[in-house]
Design an enzyme around this catalytic site. Structure first.
Site, mmCIF file in Angstrom:
data_model
loop_
_atom_site.group_PDB
_atom_site.id
_atom_site.type_symbol
_atom_site.label_atom_id
_atom_site.label_comp_id
_atom_site.label_asym_id
_atom_site.label_seq_id
_atom_site.Cartn_x
_atom_site.Cartn_y
_atom_site.Cartn_z
ATOM 1 N N LYS A 12 0.948 -1.051 -0.326
ATOM 2 C CA LYS A 12 0.054 -0.061 -0.221
ATOM 3 C C LYS A 12 0.767 1.071 0.084
ATOM 4 O O LYS A 12 1.856 1.471 0.119
ATOM 5 C CB LYS A 12 -1.420 -0.118 1.263
ATOM 6 C CG LYS A 12 -1.671 1.311 1.407
ATOM 7 C CD LYS A 12 -3.003 1.146 2.448
ATOM 8 C CE LYS A 12 -2.461 1.849 3.506
ATOM 9 N NZ LYS A 12 -1.952 3.267 3.545
ATOM 10 N N ASP A 19 -3.405 4.141 -2.003
ATOM 11 C CA ASP A 19 -3.862 4.209 -0.870
ATOM 12 C C ASP A 19 -4.162 6.498 -0.607
ATOM 13 O O ASP A 19 -3.579 6.931 0.229
ATOM 14 C CB ASP A 19 -3.246 4.231 0.664
ATOM 15 C CG ASP A 19 -4.513 4.640 1.536
ATOM 16 O OD1 ASP A 19 -5.756 5.220 0.959
ATOM 17 O OD2 ASP A 19 -4.343 4.280 2.728
ATOM 18 N N ARG A 60 2.545 -0.730 10.822
ATOM 19 C CA ARG A 60 3.524 -0.808 11.894
ATOM 20 C C ARG A 60 3.956 -1.929 12.305
ATOM 21 O O ARG A 60 4.494 -1.782 13.158
ATOM 22 C CB ARG A 60 2.997 0.721 12.733
ATOM 23 C CG ARG A 60 3.114 2.152 12.659
ATOM 24 C CD ARG A 60 2.332 2.766 13.447
ATOM 25 N NE ARG A 60 1.344 2.530 13.228
ATOM 26 C CZ ARG A 60 0.420 3.999 13.841
ATOM 27 N NH1 ARG A 60 0.824 4.830 14.130
ATOM 28 N NH2 ARG A 60 -1.219 3.655 13.112
ATOM 29 N N LYS A 111 -6.964 8.117 -0.868
ATOM 30 C CA LYS A 111 -8.806 8.769 -0.120
ATOM 31 C C LYS A 111 -9.319 9.828 -0.696
ATOM 32 O O LYS A 111 -8.963 11.410 -0.240
ATOM 33 C CB LYS A 111 -8.219 9.101 1.191
ATOM 34 C CG LYS A 111 -7.423 7.930 1.907
ATOM 35 C CD LYS A 111 -8.123 7.948 3.397
ATOM 36 C CE LYS A 111 -7.591 6.227 3.843
ATOM 37 N NZ LYS A 111 -5.840 6.538 3.847
ATOM 38 N N THR A 164 -10.788 3.990 10.938
ATOM 39 C CA THR A 164 -11.151 2.983 11.474
ATOM 40 C C THR A 164 -9.976 3.907 12.631
ATOM 41 O O THR A 164 -10.023 3.548 14.000
ATOM 42 C CB THR A 164 -9.617 1.854 11.454
ATOM 43 O OG1 THR A 164 -8.319 2.698 10.506
ATOM 44 C CG2 THR A 164 -10.460 0.739 10.802
HETATM 45 O O1 C5P Z 1 -0.049 1.322 10.871
HETATM 46 P P1 C5P Z 1 -0.861 1.280 10.887
HETATM 47 O O2 C5P Z 1 -0.943 -0.806 10.519
HETATM 48 O O3 C5P Z 1 -1.790 1.319 12.056
HETATM 49 O O4 C5P Z 1 -1.614 1.213 9.233
HETATM 50 C C1 C5P Z 1 -2.749 1.344 8.852
HETATM 51 C C2 C5P Z 1 -2.801 1.871 7.153
HETATM 52 O O5 C5P Z 1 -3.951 2.568 6.971
HETATM 53 C C3 C5P Z 1 -2.909 3.641 7.495
HETATM 54 O O6 C5P Z 1 -1.531 3.468 5.911
HETATM 55 C C4 C5P Z 1 -3.517 3.876 7.528
HETATM 56 O O7 C5P Z 1 -3.003 5.279 6.516
HETATM 57 C C5 C5P Z 1 -4.140 2.790 6.793
HETATM 58 N N1 C5P Z 1 -5.807 2.658 7.080
HETATM 59 C C6 C5P Z 1 -6.264 2.917 8.340
HETATM 60 N N2 C5P Z 1 -8.033 3.565 8.295
HETATM 61 C C7 C5P Z 1 -8.606 3.376 7.310
HETATM 62 C C8 C5P Z 1 -8.496 3.813 5.731
HETATM 63 C C9 C5P Z 1 -6.921 3.384 6.003
HETATM 64 O O8 C5P Z 1 -5.571 2.621 9.338
HETATM 65 N N3 C5P Z 1 -9.563 3.794 7.679
#
Ligand code: C5P
Length: 232
Positions: A32, A59, A211, A61, A119
């Site tokens: 991503k 991504d 992460r 958005k 989220t």
């Molecule tokens: O580091 P982590 O696992 O929290 O990363 C989650 C990824 O998913 C980030 O790149 C964030 O921008 C993306 N994302 C999210 N919630 C959403 C859409 C995308 O956390 N609803």
């Protein structure tokens, strides 16, 4: 539809990202590319990662008036990406325009997915900051139905909501789910989190993991653990 683990490569430079990916010498994970990397490294980065054999979820958005989103999607349709997204909050008209822009002259296009509620958002923030007074699950389901009616392929939602989304939109409608953490891991800024194994049970189609993999002492092992727990 094959389940897969998507690594959120939230790096600030091309060098950092390519260095990270160079360690994956066997299986080429789905990658991503988010705003941070795309704004710093641009479309060239997409080409470089694609050349290495990784499927790509771009991504960005998108969320703007329909005409602007349609034209932006037309530009993105020239990139060799597999999936991209927008905010369902931009309305059905915006999503339809996006789909039109993303469809290439030969009829092919990347998958188009709508973000329902981030989220990092919870019901209290939704009520207080966004003046949305409905249960979060109902909002997510409604946005998913709108996305489906607009012709999109699926939604981004929490794994906790994936089962409900499939119930109202069918099992062909994809659920791409960030907010994934190992049971013993830190939540960070995510409010609605699930483990890879639970995401599988609930029925997510793709988990997006940042992460817990990129900041792990051994990212390859963390990725393989996600694949084992989620894909099986
Ligand atoms: O580091 P982590 O696992 O929290 O990363 C989650 C990824 O998913 C980030 O790149 C964030 O921008 C993306 N994302 C999210 N919630 C959403 C859409 C995308 O956390 N609803």
């Amino acid at each position: 539809m094959g389940k897969d683990v998507i690594i959120a490569c939230d790096f600030s430079s091309a060098g950092e990202c390519l260095d990270f990916l160079s360690h994956f010498t066997g299986r080429k994970p789905y990658v991503k590319i988010g705003m941070e990397l795309f704004y710093s490294a641009g479309p060239d980065m997409v080409k470089k990662i694609k050349e290495k054999g990784h499927p790509i979820f771009l991504d960005l958005k998108l969320h703007d008036i329909p005409n602007t989103v349609m034209k932006a999607m037309r530009v993105l349709s020239n990139l060799d990406i597999d999936m991209c997204n927008l905010h369902a909050g931009g309305t059905k008209a915006m999503m339809e325009a996006a789909l039109e822009g993303l469809t290439r002259p030969d009829g092919s296009r990347p998958l188009l997915i709508a973000v329902t509620q981030l989220t990092s958002t919870n019901e209290e923030r939704m009520r207080h900051d966004l003046l949305i007074d409905r249960p979060l699950e109902e909002v997510v389901q409604h946005y998913a139905i709108c996305a489906k009616e607009a012709g999109l392929d699926g939604v981004v939602c929490s794994p906790l909501e994936a089962g409900q989304v499939h119930k109202v939109c069918g099992h062909q409608f994809l659920t791409v789910t960030p907010g994934v953490r190992f049971p013993e891991g830190e939540k960070g800024d995510q409010a609605r989190v699930t483990s890879p194994a639970d995401a599988k049970k609930i029925g997510s189609d793709y988990i997006v993991v940042g992460r817990p993999i990129t900041a792990a002492a051994d990212p390859i092992a963390a990725y393989e653990r996600c694949v084992a727990d989620f894909v099986g």
